[in-house]
Scaffold this motif. Structure first.
Motif, short mmCIF file in Angstrom:
data_model
loop_
_atom_site.label_atom_id
_atom_site.label_comp_id
_atom_site.label_asym_id
_atom_site.label_seq_id
_atom_site.Cartn_x
_atom_site.Cartn_y
_atom_site.Cartn_z
N ASP A 113 59.95 -65.09 30.29
CA ASP A 113 61.09 -65.76 29.26
C ASP A 113 59.78 -66.97 29.20
O ASP A 113 59.08 -67.72 28.15
CB ASP A 113 61.59 -66.58 29.55
CG ASP A 113 62.82 -65.57 29.69
OD1 ASP A 113 62.79 -64.43 29.44
OD2 ASP A 113 63.46 -65.55 30.45
N ALA A 114 59.31 -67.46 30.29
CA ALA A 114 58.38 -69.11 30.49
C ALA A 114 56.63 -68.70 29.50
O ALA A 114 56.65 -69.30 28.60
CB ALA A 114 58.32 -69.12 31.80
N SER A 115 56.39 -67.31 29.99
CA SER A 115 55.35 -66.80 28.94
C SER A 115 55.65 -66.70 27.73
O SER A 115 54.05 -67.27 26.81
CB SER A 115 54.57 -65.20 29.96
OG SER A 115 53.15 -65.12 29.02
N GLU A 116 56.86 -66.11 27.29
CA GLU A 116 56.83 -66.01 25.53
C GLU A 116 57.51 -68.00 25.56
O GLU A 116 56.46 -67.40 24.19
CB GLU A 116 57.82 -65.10 26.12
CG GLU A 116 58.58 -64.74 24.29
CD GLU A 116 59.78 -64.10 24.48
OE1 GLU A 116 60.68 -64.21 23.76
OE2 GLU A 116 60.52 -63.58 24.85
N TRP A 117 57.63 -68.23 25.63
CA TRP A 117 57.47 -69.64 24.95
C TRP A 117 56.24 -70.14 24.64
O TRP A 117 55.55 -70.81 24.09
CB TRP A 117 58.07 -70.66 26.06
CG TRP A 117 59.00 -71.72 26.01
CD1 TRP A 117 58.53 -72.08 24.69
CD2 TRP A 117 58.85 -72.98 26.54
NE1 TRP A 117 59.52 -73.15 24.17
CE2 TRP A 117 58.93 -74.16 25.49
CE3 TRP A 117 59.13 -72.90 27.50
CZ2 TRP A 117 58.92 -74.99 26.25
CZ3 TRP A 117 58.30 -74.01 28.46
CH2 TRP A 117 58.91 -75.54 27.46
#
Length: 182
Positions: free
Chosen positions: A22-26
């Protein structure tokens, strides 16, 4: 009991993996939105949620920029001041003795209004300062009243943050400037 611990441990690990993904996507959303220039991210409705999340997160202790490994970009750079106008150079203060921690927040240039090598000495301007209506400070030479140094505030960048994104095909980097002002 061992089986239960293994299941709980794998669930916790899966939760961490999802959080990391999720952090990478964000981070990739932030990168894409920040790189949007015409219109800027503020003009792209789908950019509002990730950028608002970023702005809110920046206010919290321990903040670190979300990254996008797939985009080849980590944290952005930041340059508060724009370039000085042509003929002016960045400086720290209003004279050679004034040093400050303002990060070269001023621009300066030397001006020589002497005509034909003519020099005037002992003029009432010797060593004095004057400020023009447009905010330029003039510091007159103590030995030559027709030459002086001018100082003015260095312009601020409207988009002070930037990402350098490398094109894998050409190996050239492009700089994308952006602002976090709403």
């Amino acid at each position: 009991m061992k089986c239960l611990l293994a299941v709980i441990g794998s669930m916790a690990f899966a939760g961490l993996a999802t959080t990391s993904a999720d952090a990478s996507e964000w981070g990739c959303e932030v990168l894409l939105c920040a790189a949007s220039s015409n219109p800027s991210w503020r003009g792209v409705a789908s950019c509002h949620p990730p950028m608002e999340k970023l702005i809110s997160a920046m206010k919290k202790p321990g903040f670190s920029w979300p990254t996008c490994p797939e985009g080849g970009a980590g944290s952005p750079g930041y340059e508060r001041y724009a370039e000085c106008p042509t003929g002016w150079t960045p400086t720290d203060g209003d004279d050679q003795h004034s040093m400050s921690a303002r990060g070269q927040s001023r621009c300066m240039r030397a001006v020589n209004q002497c005509k034909g090598g003519q020099r005037f000495f002992g003029d009432s301007h010797d060593g004095e300062r004057e400020t023009t209506t447009d905010g330029v400070t003039r510091v007159f030479s103590q030995t030559n009243s027709c030459s002086f140094t001018e100082y003015k505030a260095r312009p601020l960048r409207s988009d002070p943050y930037y990402f350098d994104i490398k094109d894998e095909q050409t190996s050239q980097s492009s700089r994308f400037w952006f602002s976090l002002d709403r």
